[in-house]
Design a protein around this motif. Sequence first.
Motif, short mmCIF file in Angstrom:
data_model
loop_
_atom_site.label_atom_id
_atom_site.label_comp_id
_atom_site.label_asym_id
_atom_site.label_seq_id
_atom_site.Cartn_x
_atom_site.Cartn_y
_atom_site.Cartn_z
N SER A 1 34.85 27.18 44.68
CA SER A 1 35.35 26.89 45.55
C SER A 1 37.01 26.62 45.56
CB SER A 1 34.46 24.80 44.24
OG SER A 1 35.63 24.48 45.06
N ALA A 2 37.46 26.12 46.52
CA ALA A 2 38.90 26.58 46.51
C ALA A 2 39.46 25.06 46.00
CB ALA A 2 39.58 25.85 48.00
N GLN A 3 38.70 24.09 45.06
CA GLN A 3 39.34 23.36 43.74
C GLN A 3 40.09 24.11 42.76
OE1 GLN A 3 36.36 21.13 43.17
NE2 GLN A 3 36.72 19.32 45.43
N GLY A 4 39.49 25.63 42.91
CA GLY A 4 39.85 26.13 41.57
C GLY A 4 41.19 27.10 41.62
N SER A 5 41.43 27.16 43.13
CA SER A 5 42.56 27.83 43.11
C SER A 5 44.20 27.11 43.15
CB SER A 5 42.48 28.06 44.61
OG SER A 5 42.83 26.60 45.74
N VAL A 6 44.94 27.78 42.95
CA VAL A 6 46.40 27.45 43.04
C VAL A 6 46.41 26.31 44.02
CG1 VAL A 6 47.23 29.57 42.46
CG2 VAL A 6 47.10 29.81 44.78
N ALA A 7 46.09 26.19 45.26
CA ALA A 7 46.52 25.47 46.57
C ALA A 7 45.36 24.45 45.78
CB ALA A 7 45.48 26.58 47.62
N GLY A 8 44.95 23.96 45.37
CA GLY A 8 43.53 23.23 44.77
C GLY A 8 42.61 22.66 46.12
N SER A 9 42.68 23.12 46.83
CA SER A 9 41.81 23.22 47.85
C SER A 9 42.17 24.02 49.09
CB SER A 9 42.23 21.32 48.82
OG SER A 9 43.74 21.62 49.68
N GLN B 1 59.27 36.38 51.53
CA GLN B 1 59.93 35.08 51.15
C GLN B 1 58.86 34.55 48.88
OE1 GLN B 1 62.62 33.57 50.93
NE2 GLN B 1 62.99 34.91 52.90
N VAL B 2 59.37 34.33 47.97
CA VAL B 2 57.63 34.11 47.72
C VAL B 2 57.36 32.63 47.65
CG1 VAL B 2 58.83 35.74 45.54
CG2 VAL B 2 59.27 33.35 45.83
N PRO B 3 56.29 32.47 47.25
CA PRO B 3 56.07 30.96 47.36
C PRO B 3 56.34 29.51 46.88
CG PRO B 3 54.09 32.25 45.97
CD PRO B 3 55.39 32.60 46.87
N ALA B 4 56.50 28.54 46.73
CA ALA B 4 57.54 27.96 46.62
C ALA B 4 56.80 27.52 45.37
CB ALA B 4 57.21 26.11 47.22
N TRP B 5 55.61 27.37 44.82
CA TRP B 5 55.67 27.41 43.39
C TRP B 5 55.92 28.55 42.23
CZ3 TRP B 5 52.03 31.50 42.92
CH2 TRP B 5 51.11 31.73 43.43
N THR B 6 56.39 29.33 42.85
CA THR B 6 56.85 30.35 41.75
C THR B 6 57.13 30.22 40.75
OG1 THR B 6 57.13 32.07 43.82
CG2 THR B 6 57.99 33.38 42.17
N ASP B 7 56.97 30.35 39.98
CA ASP B 7 57.63 29.96 38.40
C ASP B 7 58.65 30.57 37.62
OD1 ASP B 7 58.48 29.33 36.33
OD2 ASP B 7 56.96 27.85 35.54
N PHE B 8 59.51 30.88 37.70
CA PHE B 8 60.46 32.18 37.36
C PHE B 8 60.67 32.14 36.08
CE2 PHE B 8 61.58 32.60 41.55
CZ PHE B 8 61.81 34.18 42.03
N TRP C 1 50.56 37.69 38.61
CA TRP C 1 49.54 38.64 39.08
C TRP C 1 49.11 36.76 40.70
CZ3 TRP C 1 48.14 42.18 41.29
CH2 TRP C 1 47.82 44.10 40.66
N GLN C 2 49.63 35.99 40.20
CA GLN C 2 49.13 34.96 41.48
C GLN C 2 50.58 34.68 42.67
OE1 GLN C 2 49.58 31.98 38.90
NE2 GLN C 2 47.32 31.59 38.70
N VAL C 3 51.22 35.07 42.16
CA VAL C 3 52.70 35.32 42.95
C VAL C 3 52.06 36.40 43.62
CG1 VAL C 3 54.52 36.27 43.33
CG2 VAL C 3 54.19 34.54 41.37
N THR C 4 51.57 37.75 43.07
CA THR C 4 51.49 38.82 43.37
C THR C 4 50.65 38.82 44.81
OG1 THR C 4 52.41 39.94 42.35
CG2 THR C 4 50.76 40.96 43.38
N ASP D 1 46.18 31.35 49.41
CA ASP D 1 46.64 29.88 48.49
C ASP D 1 45.25 29.82 47.90
OD1 ASP D 1 48.76 31.44 48.11
OD2 ASP D 1 49.84 29.29 48.50
N GLU D 2 43.79 29.36 48.90
CA GLU D 2 42.90 28.77 48.16
C GLU D 2 42.25 29.97 48.06
OE1 GLU D 2 40.29 28.05 51.48
OE2 GLU D 2 41.65 28.15 53.18
N TYR D 3 42.42 31.25 47.76
CA TYR D 3 41.51 32.32 47.81
C TYR D 3 42.17 32.67 45.58
CZ TYR D 3 39.98 32.09 52.29
OH TYR D 3 39.48 31.13 53.46
N ILE D 4 43.06 32.06 45.88
CA ILE D 4 43.81 32.31 44.48
C ILE D 4 43.29 31.58 43.21
CG2 ILE D 4 45.98 33.54 43.19
CD1 ILE D 4 46.71 33.45 46.14
N PRO D 5 42.86 32.39 41.72
CA PRO D 5 42.24 30.99 41.40
C PRO D 5 43.42 30.58 40.75
CG PRO D 5 40.94 33.66 40.66
CD PRO D 5 42.34 33.76 42.07
#
Length: 407
Positions: free
Chosen positions: A37-45, A106-113, A260-263, A271-275
Motif C-alpha cells: 500500500s502506498a500509505q506506507g510510502s514517503v508520498a503517503g498515498s 533536483q533533490v525532492p522537496a522532502w530531502t532533509d539535509f 536511500w529514500q532520496v536515492t 515516491d508512492e513506491y518508496i517505503p
Amino acid sequence: MDELSRRKALLSGGALSALGALGFTAPAHASRTWTWSAQGSVAGSGAGVDPRWMWDEEADPVVEGLFERGEVSRVNEILSAWTKNGQPLPDGLPADLRDFIEHARQVPAWTDFDKLGQAYDFNERRGLYLGVLYGMASGMMSTVIPKEARAVYHSYGGANMKDRIAKTAKLGYDIGTRNAYSPDGEMAVTCVKTRLTHAGVRHLLPQSPHWNAAAPEDIPISQADIMVTWHSLATTVRQKLTEWEVPVAPEDSAAYLHSWQVTGHMLGVSDEYIPASWEEANNQAAQVLTPILAPTPEGVNLADILLDLGAPIDGALLSRPVLGAFTRYTLGDQIADWLSIPREPVWSPLLETFWRPFIIARETGLNFPGSQETYFLFDEFLRKAVLIYLNDGKPINIEIPTTNRPS
Ligand code: HEM
C-alpha cells in the motif's frame, strides 16, 4: 505492427509509464500482483498503479530521441565533463536532454539535509560493515535476482564486469560521502547518469535476440525492478546489521533510510513506491524481493566472474575462497548452492566462528584470541576490494551504452 515496433512506438511516445494507468496490468501468466500500500510510502498515498508497468516516463523518450538522432556518443562525451551536482551543464547538449537533466538533478522537496549529514557520519563509523555488505550481500544477491542478472549479462557491461562494478561502486561510494547531494557532491550526477543509462538499456535490450530469448518481459528495468534492487541494497544491509547485532542508534537507522529514500527518488522511482519506514521496507521486500530470488544461467556466470575479480592481484588464490566463503556466510547455503559456490574448508568455519565475536570485539573494544588476525584478514580483504573497485585509478564515468553485449 510487429512487437519491436510496438515497443518503440510506446517508448517514443513517452507512454510507457501510462500503461498501468490505462489498465495494461500484469499479464495473465504473472503470478503475483502489487499489493504493497502506498500509505506506507514517503508520498503517503498513490494512484495504486502496478509499478511493474511503470518505467521512466521522463528519461525514456529523451534517450529514445538521442538514439533516433544518432546523438548518444556525442552526448556521452559532453556529459563526461559534468561531475558535480551544482556544476552548470556543459554547452552543446540537445535541448530536451538539458531540460530533463535540469529537472532530474533536483533533490525532492522532502530531502532533509540534517539527516543526510547523519547518514554520512553513520557511513564513516560503519564503513567496514557497509562495505562488506554492499559487496558480499547486495552485490552477490544481484546475481540471483533473475531479471537483473539477465539484463546485466546481455547488456554491454555484462561483457566487462570489472568496469561495470567500478561504475556501480561509484554510486555506493558517492552515497556515503559527506556532500553526496550538496552542490559540491556527485551523487545527483551519478543518479541522473544512471537514469539515462537505464533508459538506454530499455531501448537496447529489446533489440537483443539473446535477451529476448531469455527474459519473460518486453521492457527491462521497471520501477518495481528498481525497488527490488533497492531492497537488495538498503533493506538487506539494514537487516544484516540487525542480524549481526551491530548496534545502530535510531537516528542512524533513520538517516541511513533517508539517504536511500532520496536515492530511490533520484533514480526515477515514484515516491508512492518508496517505503517511509524500515518496517514498511521489510514488508515490501518480503513481497517483492525474497520470493523472486532464483538461479539463472546468466546469474551463475556473473557470480563466477565476480568471485574471480581478485585474480589479477593474487591469482584468485586468496580472494576467490574468501569471497565465496563470505557469500555463503552472508547469503546462506541455498543461494551459495544455486551459484555453485562450494563451502570453503578453511574460510567458512573461520567466518562462522570468528565474524560475530570479531564484531563484538570491535564494538566493545575487547580483544579475544584471534581477533587481531581476523581483523587483519578482513582489513586486507577490503583493501584489495577497494583496489579492484577503484578502476585502476582511472576516473569513473557512467555512460549511456550504445550497444548490447557483443556475442
Ligand atoms: C547500469 C545502479 C537497478 C540493470 C547501472 C549503473 C548504475 C546502476 C550505477 C551504471 C553502471 C554501468 O553503466 O555499468 C543501479 C541502482 C539500482 C539499479 C542503484 C536500484 C536501486 C537496476 C535494475 C536493473 C538494472 C533493477 C535490471 C533489472 C542495469 C543495466 C545497466 C545498469 C543492464 C547497464 C550495464 C551496461 O550495459 O553497461 N545501474 N541500478 N539496474 N543497470 Fe542498474
